[in-house]
Design an enzyme around this catalytic site. Sequence first.
Site, PDB file in Angstrom:
ATOM      1  N   HIS A 234       0.932  -0.975   0.061  1.00 40.46           N
ATOM      2  CA  HIS A 234       0.050  -0.075  -0.066  1.00 40.46           C
ATOM      3  C   HIS A 234       0.870   1.327   0.070  1.00 40.46           C
ATOM      4  CE1 HIS A 234      -3.377  -2.517   1.905  1.00 40.46           C
ATOM      5  NE2 HIS A 234      -3.459  -2.641   0.551  1.00 40.46           N
ATOM      6  N   PHE A 235       0.321   2.281  -0.663  1.00 37.90           N
ATOM      7  CA  PHE A 235       1.178   3.466  -0.913  1.00 37.90           C
ATOM      8  C   PHE A 235       0.207   4.596  -1.062  1.00 37.90           C
ATOM      9  CE2 PHE A 235       1.026   1.818  -4.939  1.00 37.90           C
ATOM     10  CZ  PHE A 235       0.393   2.718  -5.833  1.00 37.90           C
ATOM     11  N   ALA A 236       0.885   5.909  -1.052  1.00 36.89           N
ATOM     12  CA  ALA A 236       0.370   6.932  -1.364  1.00 36.89           C
ATOM     13  C   ALA A 236       1.503   7.701  -2.244  1.00 36.89           C
ATOM     14  CB  ALA A 236      -0.109   8.107  -0.418  1.00 36.89           C
ATOM     15  N   GLU A 237       0.990   8.256  -3.416  1.00 35.86           N
ATOM     16  CA  GLU A 237       2.259   8.464  -4.463  1.00 35.86           C
ATOM     17  C   GLU A 237       1.915   9.781  -5.382  1.00 35.86           C
ATOM     18  OE1 GLU A 237       5.436   5.781  -6.236  1.00 35.86           O
ATOM     19  OE2 GLU A 237       4.030   6.096  -7.712  1.00 35.86           O
ATOM     20  N   HIS A 352     -10.108  -3.498  -6.516  1.00 36.47           N
ATOM     21  CA  HIS A 352      -9.589  -4.868  -7.092  1.00 36.47           C
ATOM     22  C   HIS A 352      -9.507  -6.283  -6.154  1.00 36.47           C
ATOM     23  CE1 HIS A 352      -5.758  -2.564  -5.797  1.00 36.47           C
ATOM     24  NE2 HIS A 352      -5.792  -3.409  -5.210  1.00 36.47           N
ATOM     25  N   ASN A 353     -10.056  -5.844  -5.014  1.00 36.58           N
ATOM     26  CA  ASN A 353     -10.378  -7.179  -4.167  1.00 36.58           C
ATOM     27  C   ASN A 353     -11.919  -6.936  -3.846  1.00 36.58           C
ATOM     28  OD1 ASN A 353      -7.563  -7.413  -4.087  1.00 36.58           O
ATOM     29  ND2 ASN A 353      -7.370  -7.565  -1.803  1.00 36.58           N
ATOM     30  N   HIS A 422      -3.669  -5.306 -11.875  1.00 33.85           N
ATOM     31  CA  HIS A 422      -3.841  -4.133 -11.123  1.00 33.85           C
ATOM     32  C   HIS A 422      -2.259  -3.408 -10.644  1.00 33.85           C
ATOM     33  CE1 HIS A 422      -2.248  -6.650  -7.980  1.00 33.85           C
ATOM     34  NE2 HIS A 422      -2.541  -6.070  -7.176  1.00 33.85           N
ATOM     35  N   GLY A 423      -1.370  -4.150 -11.389  1.00 32.09           N
ATOM     36  CA  GLY A 423       0.029  -3.357 -11.159  1.00 32.09           C
ATOM     37  C   GLY A 423       0.978  -4.509 -12.043  1.00 32.09           C
ATOM     38  N   ALA A 424       2.151  -4.064 -11.241  1.00 32.44           N
ATOM     39  CA  ALA A 424       3.206  -5.014 -12.068  1.00 32.44           C
ATOM     40  C   ALA A 424       3.134  -6.435 -11.557  1.00 32.44           C
ATOM     41  CB  ALA A 424       4.570  -4.346 -11.846  1.00 32.44           C
TER      42      ALA A 424
END
Length: 521
Positions: A234-237, A352-353, A422-424
């Site tokens: 989890h992150f904020a970017e 995405h869940n 949903h991501g790499a």
Amino acid sequence: MPSTRILLKLNSNQSISAPYLLPQAINPRAQVLSCAKSKFRIKATRIFLPGGEELLTPQAVQDVINLSHERRTVGPTFLLSAGEPYVGALAPPSLARTENRACEVYVVAEDSYIDPQAIAQLEAAAKLPGMVRAVGLPDLHPGGKFPIGAAFVSERYIYPSLVGSDIGCGMTLFLTGLTRKKMEDQNGMKKVAESLRGLEGAWRSPQERAAWLGGCAAGDEWDRSVGTIGGGNHFAEFQILEQVEEGHGLCSGIVVLLIHSGSRRFGKHILETFTKDDKSVSLAYGDPNTAEYLKLHKQACNWASKSRDLIALRIFECIEGSRWTLPETIDPDTAANLNTRLQGRRLLDILHNSVTPTLWPPHAEPQYQKPMFIHRKGAAPAPRGTPFLPLPGSRGTPTLLIKPLFTELNQNGFKNGLSLAHGAGRMLSRNDARGLSRKYNDDVRVLTEMRPTEMRNGGKGRVVTSGYVICDEKELVWEEAVEAYKDVEIVAQDLRKRGTARVIGKCIPKVTYKVRNESLS
């Protein structure tokens, strides 16, 4: 295949029946429907099995016939309807029938590395009763029992473990008031990064947290985590939108805030309540227990979305000062006004869940579609009408903006289960990733004060920008290293090759905020 002896009944009056010898046919469904006029003098449009399962396609009828031949049982009973719904008590399909169905396993990957363990987990999920399709996206990687980066389509059964513990986990994208000039300046970036302090502590009082959450408040045991990012990936970017196609309401050069977080411990509590010691437990649709799970699932999804909004509000307080000066006390009216302001900044919010009711298959005519459930565990929903989705890499690598496609190649979303990566996706397990500390002599600054560079020793990621990562937990720095993840460009390439999505934009990360030592456990 020989003719099959079947029993036809009137759905509206099941005491009226007639035997029939069904010849081998290209369209057995049409053949059964045509019998209604001669046997019962009605124009039938629907076929049910005892228990209420509707057979909407020729293949569905053929599957029932095939099963009766394989089991050497008395021919099947079909209930004919002139359009009225099923008459009688609904019941789940028999275990023999659900197990007999072939569930195709489809992996949307050509160049992306897929761990064999993830494939084994995907195939195990495909064998669950009621499963009709299991899709692995190019970010597929192993989970605890079932994989992450996958979508599962089921009929009449819901599997909490195929949603996972972080119900409602997703990503929200916001516009910010920051300028590109500030975020490209080393001192400007550092000032923004250092202003993000205390965001992992509990926000305000229990009463104010409940006011913010409104109808999805879960009780302060869980609500005290609202507005906090959490651990893991989890992150904020903060990102600069480097390039974007015209026509999507965006322009290059703007600074956006991407937040990835979920329902924290509340979602985990829900999963454990329903699965206990059995991670493969199924919930039959129509069962009171299933209704309770879906109610809590919806609550957790709303909770997670409100939490991401609150994370954004806390960050805007830090970086935009007087624009977001909050009153001393937050009541429901104040919370509603703040939420309205935030919606003016929000570009998208996706989960995405989750598990979602849908009409399936998407490439069939409406009269041949059936209500089913799509479980997504680390998979972005991509139904028709989705403008674009974020596809983040890891820290110093770009977030791509992708647009879902509906083509002959992917059968209008059927092949990829109306879902995208949903991501790499992880390349290394967390345990293996911690070993990167030896490679960099335990110097976390290599990964927290980013510099553009090709990763060494065959690493799959590529740092494309200078920037800062705010993370006080050294172990998490290594677990979330760029090299622990697949190359996001290759993941997007696989989606394009399979006709499921194309890249419409690219965001360059500048400041990434991760969990801090004062985070809530």
